[in-house]
Design an enzyme around this catalytic site. Structure first.
Site, PDB file in Angstrom:
ATOM      1  N   TYR A 143       6.261  16.870 -50.955  1.00 48.33           N
ATOM      2  CA  TYR A 143       5.551  17.174 -52.200  1.00 48.33           C
ATOM      3  C   TYR A 143       6.217  18.380 -52.846  1.00 48.33           C
ATOM      4  CZ  TYR A 143       1.684  18.643 -55.288  1.00 48.33           C
ATOM      5  OH  TYR A 143       0.920  19.007 -56.374  1.00 48.33           O
ATOM      6  N   ASP A 238      13.275  23.057 -51.488  1.00 51.23           N
ATOM      7  CA  ASP A 238      11.954  23.463 -51.950  1.00 51.23           C
ATOM      8  C   ASP A 238      11.301  24.271 -50.823  1.00 51.23           C
ATOM      9  OD1 ASP A 238       9.011  21.774 -53.322  1.00 51.23           O
ATOM     10  OD2 ASP A 238       9.341  23.821 -52.595  1.00 51.23           O
ATOM     11  N   LYS A 266       3.948  30.680 -53.525  1.00 49.23           N
ATOM     12  CA  LYS A 266       2.975  31.104 -52.500  1.00 49.23           C
ATOM     13  C   LYS A 266       3.159  32.561 -52.054  1.00 49.23           C
ATOM     14  CE  LYS A 266       2.434  26.301 -51.053  1.00 49.23           C
ATOM     15  NZ  LYS A 266       1.070  25.963 -51.455  1.00 49.23           N
TER      16      LYS A 266
HETATM   17  P1  KE4 Z   1       1.892  24.681 -56.828  1.00 49.66           P
HETATM   18  O1  KE4 Z   1       2.169  24.057 -58.194  1.00 49.66           O
HETATM   19  O2  KE4 Z   1       0.644  24.076 -56.165  1.00 49.66           O
HETATM   20  O3  KE4 Z   1       1.867  26.193 -56.877  1.00 49.66           O
HETATM   21  O4  KE4 Z   1       3.101  24.354 -55.867  1.00 49.66           O
HETATM   22  C1  KE4 Z   1       3.472  23.008 -55.692  1.00 49.66           C
HETATM   23  C2  KE4 Z   1       4.248  22.872 -54.392  1.00 49.66           C
HETATM   24  C3  KE4 Z   1       5.613  22.705 -54.450  1.00 49.66           C
HETATM   25  N1  KE4 Z   1       6.352  22.585 -53.319  1.00 49.66           N
HETATM   26  C4  KE4 Z   1       5.763  22.638 -52.093  1.00 49.66           C
HETATM   27  C5  KE4 Z   1       6.615  22.501 -50.872  1.00 49.66           C
HETATM   28  C6  KE4 Z   1       4.371  22.808 -51.977  1.00 49.66           C
HETATM   29  O5  KE4 Z   1       3.797  22.855 -50.752  1.00 49.66           O
HETATM   30  C7  KE4 Z   1       3.586  22.923 -53.144  1.00 49.66           C
HETATM   31  C8  KE4 Z   1       2.074  23.073 -53.094  1.00 49.66           C
HETATM   32  N2  KE4 Z   1       1.465  22.873 -51.825  1.00 49.66           N
HETATM   33  C9  KE4 Z   1       0.077  22.410 -51.805  1.00 49.66           C
HETATM   34  C10 KE4 Z   1      -0.365  22.379 -50.346  1.00 49.66           C
HETATM   35  N3  KE4 Z   1      -0.111  21.104 -49.762  1.00 49.66           N
HETATM   36  C11 KE4 Z   1      -0.833  23.240 -52.682  1.00 49.66           C
HETATM   37  C12 KE4 Z   1      -2.302  22.968 -52.496  1.00 49.66           C
HETATM   38  C13 KE4 Z   1      -2.918  22.224 -53.655  1.00 49.66           C
HETATM   39  O6  KE4 Z   1      -2.257  21.326 -54.226  1.00 49.66           O
HETATM   40  O7  KE4 Z   1      -4.096  22.565 -53.973  1.00 49.66           O
END
Ligand code: KE4
Length: 431
Positions: A143, A238, A266
Site C-alpha cells: 500500500y 516506500d 509517519k
Molecule cells: P498516509 O497518506 O496515510 O499518510 O500514508 C500512506 C502510506 C503510504 N505508504 C505506506 C507504506 C503506508 O503504510 C501508508 C499508510 N499506512 C496506513 C497503515 N496501514 C495508514 C493508516 C490509515 O490508512 O488510516
C-alpha cells in the site's frame, strides 16, 4: 450501560461515512465498536469510557517515542505560539531537509509534503516526468496511499475489506499500473525483459507492513535494483512505514540497497502531518520551479508539524535507541509465541526493528498468498480478547503492529500475560 464509544460511533456515522476519517479505524474487519480515544501518554491511550489500553498502533507508526512526549509537546507549543502556517519558507524546513539527507544518504534533495499518499503520488509523477514513461510496477499487498495509480491490488484497508482495487479508478489509469508478486524476482525479471523500456518506476515497501509484516528477501530487492539500473527505471522505496522504524536509516540501510527515490512519512512528523519524498539530485531537479514536473502544497513543511518531526528525529538518535526498541519488540513477539505454544495454538510472529507481525499460521509468511492463508477469524477472536484485556492491536489481520520507546518490560510483560488468557479461550473455526 451503553458505552460512550457506542454513542459516539452512532453519532459519528450521521455526518461521516462509516463514522471514521480513515477506513481501517472502523473495526469493519474485526467487528465491534471502534474505540474513540480521548488522550494518550507514553505507551497508553484511553477511550471514551475511560478505559486504558496498551497501544500497539502508535498512530500507525508516528508515535515511536511514545505518545505526548514532553519534548515534542513543548516544541509544538513553542512553534504554535509563533504562528501556525505562513505559506512562505522557514528555517525549520531547511533543518528538516538537512536532517533527512544526513540520516538517509541516498537522499540528496528532498521535498516535504503533508501525507504519505501525497509523497508517493509525487514520487510517481517525478519518475514518469523524468523518464517520459507511463508504466509503473507495484506489488500485490503493498500500500502506497490512495493516489489513483496506486489503488490497484493494494494492501492496508483495501486488503482488509477484500477490495484490493478501488472503485473510481479509471481503467485508463489502472492499465499503466503493473502488479506483480512480492518476493518473486524471476517474475520481475521476466516483465523487464518484455517491457523494460516502458517502465517509469518500480515502487515497493522494502519491509512490507500493509498486508501485515512481510519481509522482502534480499534477492528480491537486489534484482529490483539491478533491473531498474539496467533498464533506466526509477527505483522507489516506500519507507513511509519502515523509515526510521526498522532502523535509523530505514530498510535501505538494513538491506544496503540504494533506491533512486525514497518516500517517507509517519515518524518524520512525530504525529503531525509531515511526509517527504527525495533522492538523487538530478532526479529532483525535474520538480517545479526548476523543472517541468509540478508538485505543490499549502501546508507543505508546516512549521508546527516540522517542530514535532524535528524533535522526534532528534530523540530517536539517542544512543542505543534502536537497540532498545528492537529488544523490546523481540521480547514481545517471543513472549507471544511462547504463550501460544503453551496454549497449543498455531501461531507465529516476526519483528523488524520496532514493528511486528502476528500470524495464526505455523510459519511466518513470506508471500502474499501465504499471508492470505493465515487464520483471519482466529486473529479477530484474539484481537477482541486482547482488547477486552486492555491491549489494543491493529484492528485487522492485515496490518503490522508498532512498539514505542515507552513500551518497557512491565508493559510487554502485561501484554504477554493478557495473551496467555486470550490464547486459552476456545478457538472458533475459521469462517
Ligand atoms: P498516509 O497518506 O496515510 O499518510 O500514508 C500512506 C502510506 C503510504 N505508504 C505506506 C507504506 C503506508 O503504510 C501508508 C499508510 N499506512 C496506513 C497503515 N496501514 C495508514 C493508516 C490509515 O490508512 O488510516
Amino acid at each position: 450501560m451503553t458505552s460512550n464509544n457506542d454513542t459516539l460511533f452512532t453519532r459519528a456515522q450521521r455526518t461521516t461515512p462509516g463514522g471514521v476519517n480513515s477506513p481501517v479505524r472502523a473495526f469493519r474487519s474485526v467487528g465491534g465498536t471502534p474505540r474513540f480515544i480521548t488522550h494518550a501518554a507514553g505507551p497508553y491511550f484511553w477511550d471514551a469510557d475511560g478505559k486504558r489500553y496498551i497501544d500497539y498502533i502508535g498512530s500507525w507508526g508516528p508515535a515511536i517515542v511514545g505518545h505526548a512526549h514532553p519534548a515534542v509537546i513543548q516544541a509544538v507549543q513553542e512553534a504554535a505560539a509563533r504562528g501556525l502556517s505562513f505559506g512562505a519558507p522557514t528555517e525549520g524546513e531547511i533543518e528538516m531537509a538537512e536532517e533527512i539527507c544526513r540520516l538517509v544518504p541516498s537522499i540528496e534533495q528532498v521535498r516535504l509534503v503533508s501525507s504519505g499518499t501525497e509523497a508517493a503520488m509525487s514520487a510517481l509523477r517525478l519518475a514518469r516526468g523524468a523518464t517520459g514513461r507511463d508504466k509503473i510496477v507495484k506489488f500485490e499487498g503493498c500500500y502506497h496511499g490512495h493516489a489513483d495509480s496506486l489503488l490497484v491490488k493494494a494492501g492496508s484497508g483495501l486488503l482488509t475489506f477484500g477490495n484490493p482495487t478501488s472503485a473510481g479508478v479509471p481503467e485508463d489509469f489502472a492499465k499503466h499500473t503493473l502488479v506483480l508478486d512480492y518476493n518473486n524476482p524471476q517474475q520481475l525479471e521476466d516483465l523487464f525483459n518484455q517491457a523494460g523500456g516502458s517502465i517509469a518506476c518500480v515502487i515497493v515497501e522494502p519491509v512490507a507492513g500493509n498486508m501485515n509484516l512481510l519481509r522482502a528477501t534480499p534477492e528480491f530487492l537486489q534484482a529490483m535494483r539491478r533491473l531498474c539500473s539496467r533498464h533506466g527505471a526509477v527505483l522507489i522505496f516506500d519507507e513511509v512505514m519502515s523509515g526510521f522504524r526498522v532502523a535509523l536509516g530505514g530498510a535501505q540501510s538494513l538491506y544496503q540497497i540504494t533506491p533512486d527515490l525514497t518516500v517517507l512519512g509517519k515518524v518524520i512528523g512525530g504525529g503531525l502531518p509531515v511526509a517527504a519524498f527525495g533522492g538523487r539530485a538530478e532526479l529532483m531537479r525535474h520538480l517545479a520551479p526548476l523543472g517541468s514536473v509540478y508538485q505543490a502544497g499549502t501546508l507543505s513543511g508546516n512549521p508546527v508539524a516540522v517542530a514535532a518531526g524535528l524533535t522526534t528525529l532528534k530523540l530517536i538518535q539517542a544512543a542505543g535507541f534502536y537497540e532498545a526498541l528492537g529488544a523490546q519488540t523481540m521480547k514481545l513477539v517471543q513472549g507471544l509465541t511462547g504463550a501460544a505454544r503453551e496454549a497449543g495454538v498455531t501461531f507465529s510472529a516476526d519483528a523488524v526493528g520496532g514493528m511486528f507481525g502476528l500470524y495464526f499460521a505455523a510459519d511466518v509468511p513470506d508471500t502474499y498468498t501465504a499471508m492470505m492463508a493465515c487464520g483471519k477469524s482466529r486473529f479477530n477472536a484474539f484481537f477482541h480478547a486482547m482488547l477486552d484485556a486492555g491491549v489494543y492491536l491493529a484492528p485487522s489481520a492485515f496490518e503490522a503492529g508498532f512498539v514505542s520507546a515507552q513500551h518497557d518490560d512491565a508493559v510487554i510483560d502485561a501484554t504477554i500475560a493478557a495473551a496467555r488468557q486470550a490464547f486459552s479461550r476456545p478457538a472458533q473455526t475459521e469462517s
